[in-house]
Design a protein around this motif. Structure first.
Motif, PDB file in Angstrom:
ATOM      1  N   ALA A  71     -79.275   6.283  -5.556  1.00  0.00           N
ATOM      2  CA  ALA A  71     -79.315   6.323  -4.268  1.00  0.00           C
ATOM      3  C   ALA A  71     -78.581   5.377  -3.530  1.00  0.00           C
ATOM      4  O   ALA A  71     -77.946   5.716  -2.517  1.00  0.00           O
ATOM      5  CB  ALA A  71     -80.795   6.082  -3.728  1.00  0.00           C
ATOM      6  N   ARG A 221     -84.078   4.546   5.600  1.00  0.00           N
ATOM      7  CA  ARG A 221     -84.682   5.745   5.274  1.00  0.00           C
ATOM      8  C   ARG A 221     -85.576   5.477   3.906  1.00  0.00           C
ATOM      9  O   ARG A 221     -85.270   4.353   3.287  1.00  0.00           O
ATOM     10  CB  ARG A 221     -84.099   7.068   5.082  1.00  0.00           C
ATOM     11  CG  ARG A 221     -82.911   6.803   3.937  1.00  0.00           C
ATOM     12  CD  ARG A 221     -81.832   8.106   3.991  1.00  0.00           C
ATOM     13  NE  ARG A 221     -81.020   8.063   2.664  1.00  0.00           N
ATOM     14  CZ  ARG A 221     -79.949   7.316   2.801  1.00  0.00           C
ATOM     15  NH1 ARG A 221     -79.569   6.492   3.543  1.00  0.00           N
ATOM     16  NH2 ARG A 221     -79.290   7.332   1.615  1.00  0.00           N
ATOM     17  N   GLU A 223     -86.717   7.384   0.364  1.00  0.00           N
ATOM     18  CA  GLU A 223     -86.697   8.484  -0.684  1.00  0.00           C
ATOM     19  C   GLU A 223     -87.742   8.458  -1.501  1.00  0.00           C
ATOM     20  O   GLU A 223     -88.086   7.440  -2.350  1.00  0.00           O
ATOM     21  CB  GLU A 223     -85.365   8.461  -1.199  1.00  0.00           C
ATOM     22  CG  GLU A 223     -84.294   8.978  -0.580  1.00  0.00           C
ATOM     23  CD  GLU A 223     -82.936   9.007  -1.213  1.00  0.00           C
ATOM     24  OE1 GLU A 223     -82.813   9.254  -2.524  1.00  0.00           O
ATOM     25  OE2 GLU A 223     -81.546   9.012  -0.664  1.00  0.00           O
ATOM     26  N   GLU A 224     -88.664   9.591  -1.925  1.00  0.00           N
ATOM     27  CA  GLU A 224     -89.659   9.473  -2.543  1.00  0.00           C
ATOM     28  C   GLU A 224     -89.380   9.715  -4.074  1.00  0.00           C
ATOM     29  O   GLU A 224     -88.374  10.659  -4.371  1.00  0.00           O
ATOM     30  CB  GLU A 224     -90.830  10.584  -2.232  1.00  0.00           C
ATOM     31  CG  GLU A 224     -91.331  10.161  -0.702  1.00  0.00           C
ATOM     32  CD  GLU A 224     -92.603  11.085  -0.387  1.00  0.00           C
ATOM     33  OE1 GLU A 224     -92.828  12.177  -1.226  1.00  0.00           O
ATOM     34  OE2 GLU A 224     -93.251  10.768   0.581  1.00  0.00           O
TER      35      GLU A 224
END
Length: 242
Positions: A71, A221, A223-224
Motif C-alpha cells: 500500500a 485513508r 485499508e482493511e
C-alpha cells in the motif's frame, strides 16, 4: 519489535502455519534487555516472539505485512527507486516482502531489540530473511524507532510502522508519543515531499486519522485486511504534502 501478526511460512514439517494445541511451545532463546524480557519460541511449525509475557507475533499469516508494504508503494504512484523506512523487524516479513520487490530502493529497518536482530543474523529466523539481509539495499539500525525518527537526518519516500497493535494499543507506553502530534510531525519530517506514512493497526482508529490530518497529512485513508473473525486489521495511510 512488531505487532502481533505474521506470514504463512512453514518450519520443520507439516502444513504451513500448523500448530498442535496440545504440544507445549519450546523456548529457543530468552533475553533480558533494556525494555524487559524477549523470548523466541517454537510452537509446532510456528516461530513466535513474546515480550514481557505478551504474545507479539508469529509466522502464521503475512497479509498484514504485504499490504503495509504494498500500500505504501502504490501510494507513491510510480516514483522511481523509492526509499523506505520500516519500523520493526519482528519475524522479518515486511523486510522480506520489500526486498523481494525490485522497485524499492534503499530499505532501512529500525529494530530496538538486539536479540531480534541476532535471531535473523544466523539464528532461527534467518531462513526468512537471509536473502533480504544480503541485499545491498538493506540496512538494519538497532535503535528505538521514536528516538530514531526524532534524531535522524535521513529522509525517506515511505515510512511503514509496525511496532504496536495500533495507535491506541501500544506495546510500551513510550511508543504512544509516536502517534501524538509531535510524533506524527517527526514522521512527516523524515518523509520527502509526497512521501507516504503507512501505519498497521489491529483495528480502525478514526481518532488517529484525525490526528494525521491535523498534522498536515493529505489523502488520509484506511485499508482493511480481512481476518478470519472479528474486526479487520487495517493500514492507515497518509501523504506528506509536496
Amino acid at each position: 519489535m512488531t505487532a502481533p501478526h505474521g506470514t504463512t511460512t512453514p518450519y520443520g514439517t507439516g502444513a504451513p502455519g500448523a500448530q498442535d494445541p496440545y504440544e507445549p511451545p519450546v523456548v529457543l532463546d530468552r533475553r533480558e534487555g533494556a525494555h524487559g524480557e524477549v523470548v523466541l519460541r517454537r510452537h509446532g511449525t510456528l516461530l513466535q516472539i513474546i515480550a514481557n509475557g505478551c504474545f507479539l507475533m508469529d509466522t502464521s499469516d503475512g497479509r498484514s505485512e504485504r499490504l503495509l508494504v504494498d500500500a505504501a508503494l502504490a501510494a507513491l504512484d510510480g516514483r522511481p527507486g523509492p526509499e523506505v523506512l520500516i519500523g520493526g523487524l519482528g519475524v522479518g516479513f515486511s523486510l522480506a516482502h520489500a526486498a523481494a520487490d525490485a522497485r524499492w530502493g534503499r530499505i532501512t529497518v529500525v529494530e530496538r531489540e538486539p536479540a531480534v536482530v541476532e535471531w535473523h543474523r544466523g539464528g532461527p529466523l534467518s531462513a526468512l530473511t537471509a536473502r533480504a539481509l544480503a541485499d545491498p539495499r538493506t540496512a538494519i539500525v538497532e535503535s528505538d524507532l521514536v528516538h530514531y525518527v526524532n534524531e535522524t537526518s535521513a529522509t525517506f519516500d515511505a515510512l511503514c510502522l509496525d511496532i504496536d497493535n495500533g495507535p491506541g494499543w501500544t506495546v510500551t507506553d513510550g511508543n504512544g508519543d509516536l502517534y501524538a502530534t509531535a510524533g506524527l510531525a517527526g514522521c512527516a519530517r523524515v518523509l520527502r515531499p509526497g512521501g507516504v506514512l503507512a501505519v498497521w493497526s489491529a483495528q480502525p482508529s478514526p481518532e488517529f486519522e484525525g490526528s494525521m490530518r491535523n498534522v498536515g497529512f493529505q489523502q488520509v485513508r484506511t485499508e482493511e485486511i480481512p481476518v478470519a473473525r472479528g474486526v479487520p486489521d487495517v493500514v492507515h495511510l497518509g501523504i506528506r504534502p509536496g
